[in-house]
Design an enzyme around this catalytic site. Structure first.
Site, PDB file in Angstrom:
ATOM      1  N   THR A  85       0.807  -1.225   0.000  1.00 42.33           N
ATOM      2  CA  THR A  85       0.000   0.000   0.000  1.00 42.33           C
ATOM      3  C   THR A  85       0.834   1.267   0.000  1.00 42.33           C
ATOM      4  O   THR A  85       0.328   2.358  -0.256  1.00 42.33           O
ATOM      5  CB  THR A  85      -0.910   0.054   1.237  1.00 42.33           C
ATOM      6  OG1 THR A  85      -0.073   0.021   2.395  1.00 42.33           O
ATOM      7  CG2 THR A  85      -1.880  -1.112   1.282  1.00 42.33           C
ATOM      8  N   CYS A  89      -0.026   6.968   7.442  1.00 46.59           N
ATOM      9  CA  CYS A  89      -1.404   6.469   7.531  1.00 46.59           C
ATOM     10  C   CYS A  89      -2.303   7.587   8.057  1.00 46.59           C
ATOM     11  O   CYS A  89      -1.938   8.310   8.978  1.00 46.59           O
ATOM     12  CB  CYS A  89      -1.419   5.279   8.487  1.00 46.59           C
ATOM     13  SG  CYS A  89      -3.037   4.732   9.011  1.00 46.59           S
ATOM     14  N   CYS A 110       2.649   3.050   9.441  1.00 48.94           N
ATOM     15  CA  CYS A 110       1.772   3.140  10.616  1.00 48.94           C
ATOM     16  C   CYS A 110       2.557   3.077  11.918  1.00 48.94           C
ATOM     17  O   CYS A 110       3.671   2.569  11.967  1.00 48.94           O
ATOM     18  CB  CYS A 110       0.820   1.936  10.645  1.00 48.94           C
ATOM     19  SG  CYS A 110      -0.494   2.016   9.448  1.00 48.94           S
ATOM     20  N   CYS A 138      -3.698   6.487  11.974  1.00 54.72           N
ATOM     21  CA  CYS A 138      -2.902   6.560  13.219  1.00 54.72           C
ATOM     22  C   CYS A 138      -1.937   7.743  13.224  1.00 54.72           C
ATOM     23  O   CYS A 138      -1.268   7.985  14.221  1.00 54.72           O
ATOM     24  CB  CYS A 138      -2.153   5.257  13.447  1.00 54.72           C
ATOM     25  SG  CYS A 138      -0.947   4.878  12.165  1.00 54.72           S
ATOM     26  N   ARG A 181      -6.170  -2.820   9.425  1.00 59.66           N
ATOM     27  CA  ARG A 181      -5.937  -4.250   9.224  1.00 59.66           C
ATOM     28  C   ARG A 181      -4.443  -4.561   9.214  1.00 59.66           C
ATOM     29  O   ARG A 181      -3.650  -3.821   8.641  1.00 59.66           O
ATOM     30  CB  ARG A 181      -6.577  -4.675   7.905  1.00 59.66           C
ATOM     31  CG  ARG A 181      -7.051  -6.116   7.877  1.00 59.66           C
ATOM     32  CD  ARG A 181      -8.021  -6.315   6.722  1.00 59.66           C
ATOM     33  NE  ARG A 181      -7.346  -6.132   5.436  1.00 59.66           N
ATOM     34  CZ  ARG A 181      -6.684  -7.101   4.798  1.00 59.66           C
ATOM     35  NH1 ARG A 181      -6.637  -8.317   5.301  1.00 59.66           N
ATOM     36  NH2 ARG A 181      -6.091  -6.872   3.644  1.00 59.66           N
ATOM     37  N   CYS A 217      -1.610   1.023  15.480  1.00 60.55           N
ATOM     38  CA  CYS A 217      -2.678   1.363  14.531  1.00 60.55           C
ATOM     39  C   CYS A 217      -3.740   0.269  14.474  1.00 60.55           C
ATOM     40  O   CYS A 217      -3.438  -0.918  14.470  1.00 60.55           O
ATOM     41  CB  CYS A 217      -2.098   1.578  13.137  1.00 60.55           C
ATOM     42  SG  CYS A 217      -3.369   2.096  11.955  1.00 60.55           S
TER      43      CYS A 217
HETATM   44 ZN   LIG Z   1      -2.065   3.408  10.628  1.00 64.45          ZN
END
Ligand SMILES: [Zn+2]
Length: 348
Positions: free
Chosen positions: A32, A67, A36, A70, A43, A40
């Site tokens: 992705t 992210c 994070c 978070c 997933r 976090c």
């Molecule tokens: Zn995150």
């Protein structure tokens, strides 16, 4: 580049959303391109798709973006914004009951708050608020406030309800509480993860990196050692410790002055005194420490006493290393010891 905990430790931490590692490392997901905090709630990626970095900066320079959930660019070790908002809401009026409705009015899901407190502070949200309320009631009683006033002012509808809750927490009825001293505990954020700090009115008695798996056991041990109730809260000693630690981590403080109390055996006290005399930026071996406290050849016992230190950083057990320069052990994890020594720029 800064030392990271072992890969296995980091995997365990992020798979369990362990906030004790927030600020210690970030995890970046190759598929992705997002990175994070360990805590976090998004997933969890497969470990094989994850890169680990010591800082958000390194992750950004490696081409990852933060992210949205978070917000890992926030200050290292800082609790998420919504938690800080909730904590400051409680701090503003620790004597009020906080209902689910008022949590929702802050835009926070009460179930999420409950999960976060249980996971990160080792107690439920209600227990935290109750502890804050009772700690604040105790402070007023000790100042000589009238009991009626204190009862009504702390969200209890009846005297008996207040008395029961108070006695359960402090082991003494409110009428006899003028002389009750409790240990207030709070969490102090640091670039090496949060520390749990505990203090009486006069002394800092606890400063340890928190392992959330160990929190409840830590509380039990503390209660046994100090024979005093432990409630969440804040006082001048804790504020002083927080300020000094922040200056220490900024590299502007080399000597702590916050007053300490550390019950222990005579031998442990000699070792801890010996630790306090090791200057900032220097390390010595266990053998040398044994010699200095006039207990030659007792390096194993010195090592044990070193490990039993309850006031990390301030009593600098991280400045004792193995002969030959190897790091030796550290209760908070070797990587923390290495980072503390890096911060103090110890010459090898
Ligand atoms: Zn995150």
């Amino acid at each position: 580049m800064s030392m990271l905990p072992s890969r296995a430790e980091m995997q365990r931490a992020y798979l369990q959303s362990d906030a004790a590692y927030d600020g210690v490392f970030v995890l970046a997901v190759q598929s992705t391109g997002v990175f994070c905090r360990p805590s976090c709630g998004a997933r969890k990626p497969q470990p094989k798709n994850v890169d680990f970095f010591a800082t958000a900066r390194e992750a950004v320079f490696a081409g990852y973006r933060p992210c949205k959930r978070c917000q890992p660019m926030g200050a290292a070790g800082e609790a998420p914004q919504w938690v800080r908002q909730l904590l400051s809401h409680i701090d503003r009026s620790p004597d009020q009951r906080i209902s689910d409705t008022s949590i929702r009015s802050l835009g926070i899901d009460p179930a999420r708050a409950r999960r976060y407190f249980k996971r990160n502070y080792g107690m439920t949200f209600q227990a935290y608020c109750r502890g804050r309320r009772l700690g604040s009631a105790l402070a007023q009683i000790r100042k000589g406030e009238k009991l009626d006033h204190v009862t009504l002012g702390h969200g209890y509808e009846s005297h008996s309800g207040f008395r029961d809750a108070f006695a359960r927490t402090f082991g003494t009825p409110p009428g006899k509480a003028r002389t009750t001293d409790c240990i207030l505990v709070t969490w102090i954020e640091s670039p090496l993860g949060p520390l749990i700090a505990g203090a009486t009115d006069k002394h800092l008695v606890l400063l340890e990196f928190t392992e959330r798996r160990m929190l409840e056991a830590q509380f039990v041990t503390l209660q046994r050692v100090f024979k005093r109730p432990i409630v969440p809260g804040d006082n001048n000693v804790l504020r002083e410790a927080r300020e000094e630690l922040s200056a220490y981590f900024n590299g502007t403080l080399r000597k702590f002055t916050v007053p300490l109390e550390c019950p222990g055996t005579e031998f442990q006290k000699r070792v801890w005194d010996g630790l306090l005399k090791i200057p900032y930026g220097k390390t010595i071996s266990y053998e040398e420490l044994a010699d200095r406290i006039k207990a030659p050849h007792a390096q194993r016992a010195v090592g044990h006493a070193n490990g039993a230190n309850r006031i990390a950083i301030v009593i600098p057990c991280h400045r004792v290393v193995n002969k030959g320069g190897k790091l030796g052990g550290y209760g908070g994890g070797l990587w923390r010891k290495q980072r503390l020594l890096e911060l103090e720029q110890v010459e090898k």
